[in-house]
Structure formats: structure tokens, C-alpha cells
Design an enzyme around this catalytic site. Structure first.
Site, PDB file in Angstrom:
ATOM      1  N   GLY A 215       0.811  -1.203   0.000  1.00 10.79           N
ATOM      2  CA  GLY A 215       0.000   0.000   0.000  1.00 10.79           C
ATOM      3  C   GLY A 215       0.846   1.254   0.000  1.00 10.79           C
ATOM      4  N   SER A 216       0.366   2.266   0.683  1.00 12.38           N
ATOM      5  CA  SER A 216       1.008   3.578   0.617  1.00 12.38           C
ATOM      6  C   SER A 216       2.376   3.641   1.269  1.00 12.38           C
ATOM      7  CB  SER A 216       0.094   4.635   1.243  1.00 12.38           C
ATOM      8  OG  SER A 216      -1.074   4.803   0.466  1.00 12.38           O
ATOM      9  N   THR A 217       2.753   2.624   2.064  1.00 12.67           N
ATOM     10  CA  THR A 217       4.110   2.646   2.613  1.00 12.67           C
ATOM     11  C   THR A 217       5.146   2.560   1.495  1.00 12.67           C
ATOM     12  OG1 THR A 217       4.137   0.239   2.955  1.00 12.67           O
ATOM     13  CG2 THR A 217       3.385   1.606   4.787  1.00 12.67           C
TER      14      THR A 217
END
Length: 485
Positions: A215-217
Site C-alpha cells: 500500500g502507501s508505505t
């Protein structure tokens, strides 16, 4: 008469030579075959005929041995089995060994020649020395904080020391008690079947043997690629990104969970996690450079050995513009282990230098003398230039002080972080995974002391709360506080 005696003596000599030849054939030529024969219990009796050496963490003994008085005399015990199972693994008389019980088995069982005062004599006699002691890099307070934070939910926590690669916490949940598998009774077989049948897969080490969409990591990697290639030269300059963003070559419109993402500068887009900005950046950087940066961070490799083997994390290098845009926000086919994402955060915290993660600090013999020691090892040159690492650090700090990661803030400490929400399931129908990666630096330290990755599979929160770090960030904060103290 004398002639007959000579014949008998000669024949007896031939019989004796035949017996010696056969003994040599059995003991030398076919020794390995007989050693490996399942009916031969001599090796097992010798192996379990003395206590195994122990595994330690921060002065705490994680394992023990109990004398059963049976043929396989000593069984393994685990005082805090569920807490440390991802570190120790199990040593079972029926089902073998895993994790450190497996990779350090020679030392723990006394077969390692480094433990012998006369190694050559030990080789010839095949005698066992007292088991060696394996001292890990684990910090018990950080391990407990991660385990308590997950509260039995499916997920994992990994904490690293950025400057060395020492693994400070390695948590997988739900866990299991390795002591249930130690012996060879019917009880052990029942426990084994129950663990295998458990739908929550407690035997799976999610910290190193499970990959997830990050995801956004993963936007940390995308930001690094954009800065390193010069696609972005000013993190406060508008990025000219529409919201929603039309994925190149498709009719699909990518939208944001946060407001204010249209034309947002990189610093602001990072802090509030704008999908559109990072998807466009990934497509602009292009697949070759995105793949190169991801590989520098450790993706698309076979996976590290810590010394247990970890699964490799995947980005890929054959994608069109729309696919690389989705991959750049940690979706499409991008997959990462919690260990890998902890390494990403640690690399940023360490000024762009990626260190090999390792779990064994030292191995000692029965007298306490060190026979092997783990050492910090950089994995190649800088992943990104120092100025890029400093910009990434600054954006991660901004995310904690005024972005989506405010729940990770620690009073008096410098903390950088990045939240993530990973969609999965058919048409993204399943509850998202909650991710959080971070690092922390104590007020009096010149370098960050800990980097953490947390993933929670069954996050019990509203989707917007997951994106805001409601599930994973508090766990990371507790682990960082424990490591700093």
C-alpha cells in the site's frame, strides 16, 4: 596332519579377512546410508541424549531442556513460547526444527566443531560437545510491545536498528507454543494436527514468510525514485497532478481518500498520502527506473537470510504505464514482507545505507567463550544519495507532526513515519491491510535508534481510520518507545 592344520588356518584367515572387509564396507562405504535409515535410532538417541544449548535475548533465556528419563531423554521447553516462537522456532523429536532451532542446530546440539577444544578429534570420534549458547539481537521490551499491540490479531511487527541491521523485534500473530511439539507422544501428534488445521495459520511466520501488498508505505520508494531521477527537484513545488487521475492507456480514474491532492507538492502529497500524485510520479519515472530503485531497496531479490530464509519481496520490471502507476502506490503485483518494509524505513533513517538484517549477535561455547559473532554489513553502496535520504526523512517527520501518522508521535523524540492501506481481494472487496512504517531518534542521539514495520491483516477499524494509522501506528509507537528506553 600339519598340512591340514595349515589349510584350516589359511581358511580361517580368509574368513577373518572377509569379516573385516564386510565390516569396512558397512562402516565406511555404507555408513551414510545406515545413518540415514529411519530404523536407526542411534543418531536420535545421541542427539537427544544431552540438553540442547539455549537461545537468549537480552539476558533472558528463551529455551530450556527437561529430562524425561526416556530413550530420547531431553525435551525442549519454551518459557515464553508464543512470544518468541517467530524467533526460536521449534525443536521437535517428531517434526524436526525451524527458525533458529534449525539454522543454529549444529551449535545448539553440540555438533559444531567450533565448540570442541580439539576439532579434529571431535570429527574422528563424532563425539558431541555440550550445546552452545545462541545470543540473539532481540530486545525483550520491544518484542513484548509488538506482541501485546497485535492482541492476537493476524499481523506482524519487525523492528531494526538502522545503523547495524540488528533485529530488535520479530513478532508474528497469532502465534503458538513450540513446547507443544517438543516430545514424541500422542499429545504432540494431536497438537501438530490442530496447528495445521487452524485457519488462522499460527505456524506461519508472517514477519518473514508472508508477503502483502504494501500500500502507501511503498510511496517512500516512489518518492526516492522521483527525487533520485530528477523528476522532482523541489518537494514544495506543484506536481501538476489532476484529481482524479486517469491511468495512462485506460479509462480508469484513480481517486484519493484525502482532500486537497490536486496539483499537491510532493511534501504535502506524502503527508496526506495522495494516490494520484504518486501514481503519476511512478508513471513519469517509468518502469526501468522504478524497478532499479525498488531493487536497490531490496525488492526483486531472493530474500535475506537472518539466518532463517525470508521470502523475497516483489516489484517487477515488465509493466506498462498504468501498471507501474498502480505498483508505485503499493498495489497491482507489488508484494513485501514486514521485514522488507522495516528495511526500507531503516535505510531512509540510516542516510540511504541499507544494512543486512541479522538475528544472531553471538554464539558461545560451554565455557562462555565466543566462537562466532554477528557483524553489521552494508548491502552495497548507498541506495539513494544522502540529500535524497534527508528529504525522505523530513517528509516522514512531517507526516507524523501534521499528516496521517500523528498517532505515532513520541514526546521528546524525533519520529518519522508513513501509513499505508493495502487493498486486496476480488474487486478490493476484503477489509484492507493496515500498514505503518517508521523510525525514531532519541533527543540525545545523533542517529535514529529503531525502525519499525507493522502490518495488521484484520484491522478492526473504519477504512478511513486505517488510513490514518488507527490500527498499526499505535503498535509501532509502543515498539519504538520500548526500543528507545
Amino acid at each position: 596332519m600339519i598340512r591340514c592344520i595349515r589349510h584350516v588356518a589359511a581358511f580361517s584367515l580368509l574368513l577373518l579377512l572377509a569379516l573385516l572387509a564386510n565390516a569396512a564396507r558397512v562402516q565406511v562405504l555404507h555408513s551414510a546410508e545406515y545413518d540415514a535409515n529411519p530404523a536407526n535410532r542411534r543418531a536420535a538417541i545421541a542427539r537427544w541424549g544431552q540438553p540442547r544449548g539455549d537461545i537468549w535475548a537480552g539476558g533472558e533465556r528463551l529455551t530450556g531442556s527437561v529430562d524425561t528419563g526416556e530413550g530420547l531423554r531431553y525435551e525442549r521447553t519454551y518459557p515464553d513460547g508464543e512470544l518468541y516462537a517467530p524467533v526460536t522456532g521449534y525443536a521437535s523429536q517428531l517434526y524436526g526444527t525451524t527458525m533458529l532451532e534449525d539454522t543454529e542446530d549444529a551449535a545448539l546440539s553440540g555438533r559444531d566443531t567450533r565448540l570442541a577444544p580439539l576439532p579434529l578429534w571431535g570429527e574422528l570420534t563424532r563425539s558431541l560437545q555440550p550445546g552452545g549458547q545462541v545470543h540473539t539481537t532481540i530486545e525483550p521490551a520491544a518484542q513484548r510491545a509488538g506482541y501485546a499491540g497485535l492482541r492476537g490479531r493476524k499481523g506482524a511487527v519487525v523492528a531494526l536498528e538502522p545503523s547495524t541491521g540488528r533485529i530488535l523485534a520479530l513478532v508474528s500473530s497469532p502465534s503458538y507454543d513450540p513446547g507443544l511439539l517438543s516430545g514424541n507422544s500422542a499429545r504432540v501428534k494431536t497438537a501438530w494436527r490442530r496447528l495445521l488445521a487452524d485457519p488462522r495459520q499460527p505456524l506461519l511466520n508472517r514477519a518473514i514468510r508472508q508477503t502483502y501488498p504494501p500500500g502507501s508505505t511503498f510511496k517512500i520508494v516512489t518518492a526516492a525514485a522521483a527525487l533520485d531521477t530528477g523528476v522532482v527537484t523541489d518537494i514544495d513545488a506543484p506536481t501538476r497532478t489532476p484529481s482524479p487521475y486517469n491511468l495512462v492507456g485506460t479509462r480508469h480514474l484513480l481517486r484519493n481518500e484525502s482532500a486537497g491532492c490536486a496539483d499537491a507538492p510532493l511534501r504535502e502529497a506524502f503527508a496526506v498520502s495522495c494516490n494520484t500524485v504518486f501514481a503519476k510520479l511512478g508513471a513519469t519515472v517509468g518502469t526501468p527506473e522504478m524497478a532499479r530503485t525498488a531493487a536497490a531497496f531490496g525488492f526483486d531479490d531472493e530474500g535475506p537470510r537472518i539466518p532463517s530464509p525470508a521470502l523475497g519481496s516483489v516489484f517487477g520490471d515488465t509493466m506498462d504505464a498504468a501498471q507501474v502507476a498502480l505498483s508505485s502506490i503499493g498495489q497491482f503485483d507489488t508484494r513485501a514482507t514486514p521485514l522488507q518494509m522495516a528495511s526500507v524505513a531503516a535505510t531512509v533513517a540510516n542516510g540511504g545505507i541499507r544494512m543486512r538484517p541479522y538475528l544472531v549477535d553471538e554464539i558461545t561455547d560451554g565455557d562462555g567463550d565466543v566462537v562466532a559473532r554477528g557483524r553489521p554489513e552494508p548491502l552495497g553502496g548507498p541506495v539513494v544519495p544522502g540529500y535524497v535520504a534527508r528529504l525522505l526523512q523530513q517528509m516522514m517527520v512531517d507526516t507524523v507532526t501534521g499528516g496521517t501518522a500523528t498517532r505515532a508521535a513520541i514526546p521528546g523524540a524525533l519520529v518519522g513515519g508513513k501509513t499505508g492501506t493495502a487493498q486486496h481481494g476480488v474487486d478490493n472487496s476484503r477489509k484492507p491491510y493496515a500498514w505503518f512504517v517508521s523510525w525514531a531518534q532519541a533527543p540525545d542521539d545523533s542517529l535514529p535508534a529503531v525502525a519499525v514495520a507493522v502490518v495488521v491483516e484484520d484491522a478492526e477499524a473504519r477504512r478511513s481510520d486505517i488510513s490514518g494509522g488507527g490500527s498499526a501506528a499505535p503498535i509501532a509507537r509502543a515498539v519504538m518507545e520500548a526500543a528507545l528506553s
